[in-house]
Design a protein around this motif. Structure first.
Motif, PDB file in Angstrom:
ATOM      1  N   GLY A  30      35.706  -4.999 -18.972  1.00  0.00           N
ATOM      2  CA  GLY A  30      34.901  -5.491 -20.086  1.00  0.00           C
ATOM      3  C   GLY A  30      33.874  -6.484 -19.630  1.00  0.00           C
ATOM      4  N   SER A  31      32.982  -6.101 -18.708  1.00  0.00           N
ATOM      5  CA  SER A  31      31.980  -7.003 -18.151  1.00  0.00           C
ATOM      6  C   SER A  31      31.111  -7.601 -19.242  1.00  0.00           C
ATOM      7  CB  SER A  31      31.107  -6.239 -17.160  1.00  0.00           C
ATOM      8  OG  SER A  31      30.005  -7.034 -16.781  1.00  0.00           O
ATOM      9  N   THR A  32      30.643  -8.822 -19.005  1.00  0.00           N
ATOM     10  CA  THR A  32      29.753  -9.488 -19.935  1.00  0.00           C
ATOM     11  C   THR A  32      28.303  -9.314 -19.541  1.00  0.00           C
ATOM     12  OG1 THR A  32      30.008 -11.490 -18.625  1.00  0.00           O
ATOM     13  CG2 THR A  32      31.446 -11.244 -20.528  1.00  0.00           C
ATOM     14  N   VAL A  45      22.402 -16.485 -22.661  1.00  0.00           N
ATOM     15  CA  VAL A  45      23.598 -16.407 -21.828  1.00  0.00           C
ATOM     16  C   VAL A  45      23.179 -16.277 -20.363  1.00  0.00           C
ATOM     17  CG1 VAL A  45      25.635 -15.032 -21.266  1.00  0.00           C
ATOM     18  CG2 VAL A  45      24.989 -15.386 -23.653  1.00  0.00           C
ATOM     19  N   TYR A  46      23.759 -17.120 -19.511  1.00  0.00           N
ATOM     20  CA  TYR A  46      23.457 -17.137 -18.079  1.00  0.00           C
ATOM     21  C   TYR A  46      24.672 -16.608 -17.321  1.00  0.00           C
ATOM     22  CZ  TYR A  46      19.968 -20.502 -19.770  1.00  0.00           C
ATOM     23  OH  TYR A  46      18.954 -21.133 -20.456  1.00  0.00           O
ATOM     24  N   THR A  47      24.453 -15.639 -16.444  1.00  0.00           N
ATOM     25  CA  THR A  47      25.561 -15.044 -15.692  1.00  0.00           C
ATOM     26  C   THR A  47      25.404 -15.317 -14.209  1.00  0.00           C
ATOM     27  OG1 THR A  47      25.825 -13.279 -17.315  1.00  0.00           O
ATOM     28  CG2 THR A  47      26.758 -12.899 -15.127  1.00  0.00           C
ATOM     29  N   LEU A  48      26.465 -15.802 -13.579  1.00  0.00           N
ATOM     30  CA  LEU A  48      26.487 -16.047 -12.147  1.00  0.00           C
ATOM     31  C   LEU A  48      27.580 -15.195 -11.509  1.00  0.00           C
ATOM     32  CD1 LEU A  48      25.383 -17.738  -9.762  1.00  0.00           C
ATOM     33  CD2 LEU A  48      27.230 -19.382 -10.216  1.00  0.00           C
ATOM     34  N   LEU A  64      38.952 -19.707  -8.637  1.00  0.00           N
ATOM     35  CA  LEU A  64      37.677 -19.227  -9.177  1.00  0.00           C
ATOM     36  C   LEU A  64      37.856 -18.671 -10.585  1.00  0.00           C
ATOM     37  CD1 LEU A  64      36.159 -17.416  -6.060  1.00  0.00           C
ATOM     38  CD2 LEU A  64      35.399 -19.577  -7.069  1.00  0.00           C
ATOM     39  N   GLU A  65      38.982 -18.014 -10.825  1.00  0.00           N
ATOM     40  CA  GLU A  65      39.260 -17.508 -12.168  1.00  0.00           C
ATOM     41  C   GLU A  65      39.400 -18.666 -13.161  1.00  0.00           C
ATOM     42  OE1 GLU A  65      42.706 -15.089 -11.202  1.00  0.00           O
ATOM     43  OE2 GLU A  65      41.532 -13.278 -11.617  1.00  0.00           O
ATOM     44  N   ALA A  66      40.044 -19.754 -12.723  1.00  0.00           N
ATOM     45  CA  ALA A  66      40.175 -20.931 -13.589  1.00  0.00           C
ATOM     46  C   ALA A  66      38.815 -21.579 -13.827  1.00  0.00           C
ATOM     47  CB  ALA A  66      41.140 -21.930 -12.953  1.00  0.00           C
ATOM     48  N   PHE A  67      37.982 -21.624 -12.788  1.00  0.00           N
ATOM     49  CA  PHE A  67      36.616 -22.134 -12.902  1.00  0.00           C
ATOM     50  C   PHE A  67      35.826 -21.318 -13.921  1.00  0.00           C
ATOM     51  CE2 PHE A  67      32.253 -21.777 -10.784  1.00  0.00           C
ATOM     52  CZ  PHE A  67      31.764 -22.957 -11.329  1.00  0.00           C
ATOM     53  N   LYS A  68      35.948 -20.014 -13.817  1.00  0.00           N
ATOM     54  CA  LYS A  68      35.286 -19.104 -14.758  1.00  0.00           C
ATOM     55  C   LYS A  68      35.697 -19.417 -16.200  1.00  0.00           C
ATOM     56  CE  LYS A  68      35.579 -14.261 -16.202  1.00  0.00           C
ATOM     57  NZ  LYS A  68      35.964 -12.885 -15.814  1.00  0.00           N
ATOM     58  N   ASP A  77      30.771 -19.822 -23.973  1.00  0.00           N
ATOM     59  CA  ASP A  77      30.506 -18.494 -23.387  1.00  0.00           C
ATOM     60  C   ASP A  77      29.029 -18.253 -23.083  1.00  0.00           C
ATOM     61  OD1 ASP A  77      33.189 -17.570 -23.369  1.00  0.00           O
ATOM     62  OD2 ASP A  77      33.053 -17.164 -25.515  1.00  0.00           O
ATOM     63  N   GLU A  78      28.266 -19.308 -22.924  1.00  0.00           N
ATOM     64  CA  GLU A  78      26.848 -19.135 -22.603  1.00  0.00           C
ATOM     65  C   GLU A  78      26.571 -19.243 -21.104  1.00  0.00           C
ATOM     66  OE1 GLU A  78      24.542 -21.619 -25.175  1.00  0.00           O
ATOM     67  OE2 GLU A  78      25.073 -20.458 -26.958  1.00  0.00           O
ATOM     68  N   VAL A  79      27.541 -19.690 -20.320  1.00  0.00           N
ATOM     69  CA  VAL A  79      27.480 -19.569 -18.858  1.00  0.00           C
ATOM     70  C   VAL A  79      28.676 -18.723 -18.454  1.00  0.00           C
ATOM     71  CG1 VAL A  79      27.511 -20.728 -16.629  1.00  0.00           C
ATOM     72  CG2 VAL A  79      26.313 -21.785 -18.561  1.00  0.00           C
ATOM     73  N   VAL A  80      28.382 -17.543 -17.932  1.00  0.00           N
ATOM     74  CA  VAL A  80      29.413 -16.559 -17.609  1.00  0.00           C
ATOM     75  C   VAL A  80      29.542 -16.437 -16.090  1.00  0.00           C
ATOM     76  CG1 VAL A  80      30.087 -14.139 -17.804  1.00  0.00           C
ATOM     77  CG2 VAL A  80      28.979 -15.295 -19.740  1.00  0.00           C
ATOM     78  N   ILE A  81      30.738 -16.625 -15.600  1.00  0.00           N
ATOM     79  CA  ILE A  81      31.025 -16.463 -14.168  1.00  0.00           C
ATOM     80  C   ILE A  81      31.710 -15.114 -13.973  1.00  0.00           C
ATOM     81  CG2 ILE A  81      32.207 -17.410 -12.159  1.00  0.00           C
ATOM     82  CD1 ILE A  81      30.104 -19.308 -13.271  1.00  0.00           C
ATOM     83  N   GLU A  82      31.225 -14.331 -13.027  1.00  0.00           N
ATOM     84  CA  GLU A  82      31.876 -13.084 -12.652  1.00  0.00           C
ATOM     85  C   GLU A  82      32.271 -13.167 -11.181  1.00  0.00           C
ATOM     86  OE1 GLU A  82      29.339  -9.815 -13.630  1.00  0.00           O
ATOM     87  OE2 GLU A  82      29.648 -10.063 -15.797  1.00  0.00           O
TER      88      GLU A  82
END
Length: 346
Positions: A30-32, A45-48, A64-68, A77-82
């Protein structure tokens, strides 16, 4: 423009287009990505996309998952980490080049790799420069390190989000029992391609071989290399204990790493969101590092249970052998003195 430079730019543009089109990551369904160019809630929304060579079993990956999650919560949910594990976005150096030219990518990277741009920072990847995470963290929080960070940003358009992600101490992985540096003669060991790493392996007596971490397992299996050096979580995550007989606990590197993104990309974020990203990167780096420390013995026991032999050795001969690294690399003697001043060592 030279043919070589034209081809490089075409490659970077192609990868950037691929990242823009890519909807998935190795760690989540379910990618953002569909929201990266649209509006959500009160704003853009900003994605990194963060690249790491590590597997999902690694405590740094879990950090990294916790950081996300924390960044998403605090930015609505306006800064999205993948997160892209197992180096699925490519080689670290390639990802850094993409970040330099504005791509929305980052990478978990060591100081040795960054030394290709800011030579002084490579001292953090020098052999036996620090004895543990606490010492490494003290250096990375110092004014000396902050000066290197600024140089990286101003001269190379790369921004350190935090540099306190400790992956553990690195040991030798071989199919030959190693007790002293002389036992490494004739062996070809994989190590990251940065100069300080290759010089260290050479000083210890082996021949360094640069290759992607994902290629190490088949490389050992097929006899392309004779072994490698790595920290326990990465060794276990890549199942390297299946293709080597021995882990020799030399602890020659204390692997502290950081999240590095493009400075231009970070500057696009509203200041409030920049502050959140920096704060959460620092906080979750500390938590992930402590988790790493807590789990090192567990990883070791799991590999012993699987049949590998783990040997404690006298590290003094290895320390002595690697002194030549400080003599050979320009400025490293003086840099070690500066680090020792920060740590209160003579």
């Amino acid at each position: 423009m030279s043919v070589k430079k034209r081809l490089f730019l075409l490659t970077v543009l192609s990868v950037m287009m691929l990242l823009a089109a890519c909807g998935g990551s190795s760690e989540a369904e379910g990618s953002t990505d569909a929201k990266t160019s649209g509006e959500s809630g009160t704003g853009k929304v900003y994605t990194l996309k963060i690249n790491t060579a590590l597997a999902q079993t690694d405590p740094i990956y879990q950090g990294l998952e916790a950081f996300k999650a924390s960044v998403a919560e605090k930015t609505n949910d306006e800064v999205v980490i993948e997160i892209f594990g197992n180096g699925s976005l490519g080689d670290d150096s390639d990802v850094l080049e993409q970040a330099k030219v504005g791509a929305n990518v980052a990478v978990i990277v060591d100081a040795g790799r960054l030394a290709e741009m800011v030579p002084e920072i490579g001292i953090l990847s020098a052999p036996y420069i620090v004895d543990n995470y606490d010492e490494a963290n003290k250096v990375t929080q110092s004014d000396l390190f902050k000066g290197w960070e600024e140089k990286l940003a101003v001269e190379h358009n790369l921004q350190v989000l935090s540099f306190n992600w400790y992956q553990g101490d690195r040991h030798l992985l071989t199919n030959k029992k190693i007790e002293k540096p002389a036992d490494l003669k004739g062996l070809k060991l994989r190590t990251p391609g940065a100069t300080v790493w290759t010089e260290t392996i050479s000083a210890m007596g082996a021949s360094p071989a640069g290759m992607a971490f994902s290629e190490v397992y088949p490389g050992i299996q097929q006899g392309v290399i004779d072994g490698t050096e790595a920290q326990h979580p990465a060794t276990f995550g890549a199942n390297l204990h299946e293709v080597v007989k021995y882990i020799t606990k030399t602890g020659h590197f204390q692997l502290v790493t950081g999240i590095v993104a493009g400075a231009d990309w970070m500057a696009e974020l509203p200041q409030e969101y920049q502050d959140i990203v920096y704060e959460e990167a620092q906080k979750n780096g500390e938590l992930a590092s402590q988790n790493t420390i807590d789990l090192l013995a567990d990883f070791e026991q799991k590999m012993i249970d699987a049949g590998i032999e783990v040997h404690e050795v006298d590290i003094e001969p290895f320390k002595k052998a690697t002194e030549t690294v400080y003599e050979k690399l320009d400025g490293y003697q003086a840099l070690r003195d500066q680090v020792n001043d920060i740590l209160g060592k003579k």
